[in-house]
Motif scaffolding. Sequence first.
Motif, PDB file in Angstrom:
ATOM      1  N   ALA A 181      -3.168  -2.485   4.193  1.00 61.15           N
ATOM      2  CA  ALA A 181      -2.587  -3.491   3.305  1.00 61.15           C
ATOM      3  C   ALA A 181      -1.472  -4.266   3.992  1.00 61.15           C
ATOM      4  N   LEU A 182      -0.578  -3.549   4.667  1.00 57.17           N
ATOM      5  CA  LEU A 182       0.539  -4.216   5.325  1.00 57.17           C
ATOM      6  C   LEU A 182       0.092  -4.992   6.558  1.00 57.17           C
ATOM      7  N   GLY A 183      -0.889  -4.460   7.269  1.00 59.25           N
ATOM      8  CA  GLY A 183      -1.381  -5.139   8.465  1.00 59.25           C
ATOM      9  C   GLY A 183      -2.098  -6.441   8.170  1.00 59.25           C
ATOM     10  N   SER A 184      -2.513  -6.613   6.934  1.00 55.92           N
ATOM     11  CA  SER A 184      -3.256  -7.827   6.577  1.00 55.92           C
ATOM     12  C   SER A 184      -2.366  -9.063   6.467  1.00 55.92           C
ATOM     13  N   ASN A 185      -1.051  -8.859   6.267  1.00 60.21           N
ATOM     14  CA  ASN A 185      -0.120  -9.972   6.073  1.00 60.21           C
ATOM     15  C   ASN A 185      -0.542 -10.889   4.924  1.00 60.21           C
ATOM     16  N   GLN A 186      -1.089 -10.279   3.883  1.00 58.33           N
ATOM     17  CA  GLN A 186      -1.571 -11.035   2.731  1.00 58.33           C
ATOM     18  C   GLN A 186      -0.559 -10.966   1.576  1.00 58.33           C
ATOM     19  N   PRO A 187      -0.680 -11.867   0.600  1.00 58.75           N
ATOM     20  CA  PRO A 187       0.174 -11.793  -0.593  1.00 58.75           C
ATOM     21  C   PRO A 187      -0.014 -10.464  -1.329  1.00 58.75           C
ATOM     22  N   LEU A 188       0.901 -10.187  -2.243  1.00 55.25           N
ATOM     23  CA  LEU A 188       0.935  -8.900  -2.931  1.00 55.25           C
ATOM     24  C   LEU A 188      -0.388  -8.560  -3.608  1.00 55.25           C
ATOM     25  N   GLU A 189      -0.945  -9.494  -4.345  1.00 56.82           N
ATOM     26  CA  GLU A 189      -2.187  -9.218  -5.071  1.00 56.82           C
ATOM     27  C   GLU A 189      -3.308  -8.824  -4.117  1.00 56.82           C
ATOM     28  N   ARG A 190      -3.384  -9.508  -2.996  1.00 56.28           N
ATOM     29  CA  ARG A 190      -4.424  -9.200  -2.010  1.00 56.28           C
ATOM     30  C   ARG A 190      -4.170  -7.841  -1.344  1.00 56.28           C
ATOM     31  N   ARG A 191      -2.892  -7.497  -1.132  1.00 55.19           N
ATOM     32  CA  ARG A 191      -2.575  -6.196  -0.534  1.00 55.19           C
ATOM     33  C   ARG A 191      -3.060  -5.063  -1.438  1.00 55.19           C
ATOM     34  N   TRP A 192      -2.862  -5.250  -2.756  1.00 55.94           N
ATOM     35  CA  TRP A 192      -3.336  -4.227  -3.681  1.00 55.94           C
ATOM     36  C   TRP A 192      -4.864  -4.119  -3.651  1.00 55.94           C
ATOM     37  N   ALA A 193      -5.540  -5.234  -3.525  1.00 53.34           N
ATOM     38  CA  ALA A 193      -7.002  -5.215  -3.453  1.00 53.34           C
ATOM     39  C   ALA A 193      -7.465  -4.485  -2.197  1.00 53.34           C
ATOM     40  N   ILE A 194      -6.756  -4.693  -1.091  1.00 54.50           N
ATOM     41  CA  ILE A 194      -7.117  -4.018   0.161  1.00 54.50           C
ATOM     42  C   ILE A 194      -6.914  -2.515   0.034  1.00 54.50           C
ATOM     43  N   MET A 195      -5.853  -2.103  -0.647  1.00 58.04           N
ATOM     44  CA  MET A 195      -5.592  -0.674  -0.816  1.00 58.04           C
ATOM     45  C   MET A 195      -6.689   0.014  -1.629  1.00 58.04           C
ATOM     46  N   LYS A 196      -7.288  -0.728  -2.549  1.00 60.93           N
ATOM     47  CA  LYS A 196      -8.344  -0.154  -3.387  1.00 60.93           C
ATOM     48  C   LYS A 196      -9.705  -0.136  -2.681  1.00 60.93           C
ATOM     49  N   ASP A 197      -9.820  -0.875  -1.588  1.00 62.98           N
ATOM     50  CA  ASP A 197     -11.089  -0.938  -0.845  1.00 62.98           C
ATOM     51  C   ASP A 197     -11.349   0.415  -0.179  1.00 62.98           C
ATOM     52  N   PRO A 198     -12.496   1.045  -0.427  1.00 65.79           N
ATOM     53  CA  PRO A 198     -12.767   2.357   0.174  1.00 65.79           C
ATOM     54  C   PRO A 198     -13.008   2.302   1.689  1.00 65.79           C
ATOM     55  N   GLN A 199     -13.244   1.117   2.222  1.00 66.40           N
ATOM     56  CA  GLN A 199     -13.467   0.982   3.657  1.00 66.40           C
ATOM     57  C   GLN A 199     -12.142   1.091   4.417  1.00 66.40           C
ATOM     58  N   ILE A 200     -12.191   1.679   5.605  1.00 68.94           N
ATOM     59  CA  ILE A 200     -11.001   1.824   6.447  1.00 68.94           C
ATOM     60  C   ILE A 200     -11.010   0.720   7.494  1.00 68.94           C
ATOM     61  N   GLY A 201      -9.913  -0.004   7.600  1.00 65.37           N
ATOM     62  CA  GLY A 201      -9.799  -1.075   8.577  1.00 65.37           C
ATOM     63  C   GLY A 201      -9.167  -0.614   9.874  1.00 65.37           C
ATOM     64  N   SER A 202      -9.001  -1.554  10.793  1.00 64.86           N
ATOM     65  CA  SER A 202      -8.475  -1.221  12.118  1.00 64.86           C
ATOM     66  C   SER A 202      -7.029  -0.740  12.043  1.00 64.86           C
ATOM     67  N   PHE A 203      -6.226  -1.343  11.156  1.00 62.46           N
ATOM     68  CA  PHE A 203      -4.829  -0.907  11.045  1.00 62.46           C
ATOM     69  C   PHE A 203      -4.740   0.515  10.498  1.00 62.46           C
ATOM     70  N   GLY A 204      -5.632   0.830   9.574  1.00 60.78           N
ATOM     71  CA  GLY A 204      -5.660   2.181   9.042  1.00 60.78           C
ATOM     72  C   GLY A 204      -6.018   3.205  10.104  1.00 60.78           C
ATOM     73  N   MET A 205      -6.988   2.890  10.939  1.00 64.17           N
ATOM     74  CA  MET A 205      -7.378   3.814  12.006  1.00 64.17           C
ATOM     75  C   MET A 205      -6.245   3.991  13.010  1.00 64.17           C
ATOM     76  N   LEU A 206      -5.581   2.882  13.354  1.00 68.18           N
ATOM     77  CA  LEU A 206      -4.458   2.978  14.286  1.00 68.18           C
ATOM     78  C   LEU A 206      -3.340   3.850  13.719  1.00 68.18           C
ATOM     79  N   ALA A 207      -3.048   3.664  12.424  1.00 62.80           N
ATOM     80  CA  ALA A 207      -2.005   4.477  11.793  1.00 62.80           C
ATOM     81  C   ALA A 207      -2.377   5.952  11.823  1.00 62.80           C
ATOM     82  N   LEU A 208      -3.643   6.267  11.552  1.00 60.78           N
ATOM     83  CA  LEU A 208      -4.097   7.653  11.578  1.00 60.78           C
ATOM     84  C   LEU A 208      -3.945   8.256  12.967  1.00 60.78           C
ATOM     85  N   VAL A 209      -4.409   7.521  13.980  1.00 65.40           N
ATOM     86  CA  VAL A 209      -4.365   8.028  15.361  1.00 65.40           C
ATOM     87  C   VAL A 209      -2.926   8.280  15.796  1.00 65.40           C
TER      88      VAL A 209
END
Length: 256
Positions: free
Chosen positions: A90-118
């Motif tokens: 959500a934070l890596g997307s640099n999107q407005p608040l509403e879009r960040r919440w939508a990204i958080m609800k997406d079950p898919q994992i993005g590149s920023f999420g994988m980097l954070a995990l690693v």
Amino acid sequence: MKNALFGLLLALQFLTRIPIPVACPWTPATRRWAVRAYPLVGLLIGSVLVLLAFAMQDVPTPITALALLSLWVALSGGLHLDGVMDIADALGSNQPLERRWAIMKDPQIGSFGMLALVFLLAWKGVLLWALLTYQAPLWWLLVVPAFGRWAGVALLVLTPCAQQKGLAWSWQQSLSGQDVALALVPLALVALLAPSLTLIGLAAAVFVALSRVFMLRLFNGINGDMVGATIEGGELWLLILVWSWWQFATVSPPGI
């Protein structure tokens, strides 16, 4: 007493992969006791990790550190890591608040999420390796998971939810500041044996305060993912502080 027992079992079911074949009632009373038992579950996890560390004293340190990290993640089922990845996406997307919440609800994992995990797991593993190399007393391995879970409780109770729905909001309806204080009781009892643990508790409280400001500013509130991320982040924060103590405040730690 029955509500307290159900609350403990409920906390174990929520926070670990330990099979608990009991249908616990979902009531305000059991939810309150479950939250109060979060640090107890952390102490249980820490106890298992300490036993493994003792059992592997003669094993090369890097292998012991990796085994501890693997067991740590396995006991919780990686539940809280999901929150870390969602927030990173959500934070890596640099999107407005509403879009960040939508990204958080997406079950898919993005590149920023994988980097954070690693990076999160890498830092935890390296810090475990360093502390084992320093031959630091293993009390830190006992209490870090417990204080991390207390941090999650404090954030959940003391920070408003962004939306009046979801699991976090459901829990909040039954909780108050008294539950945050009662959750500290088992840790306070441990601190009677080792007063220096009070500093760990203060460090955890500082992390909660910073996390609260961070979540309110960037998301206008919290959800369940953020509670999980606070647990993971709190554990990493405390590991860094314990390592810093042994690195900079002790004289010639072993392995240096």
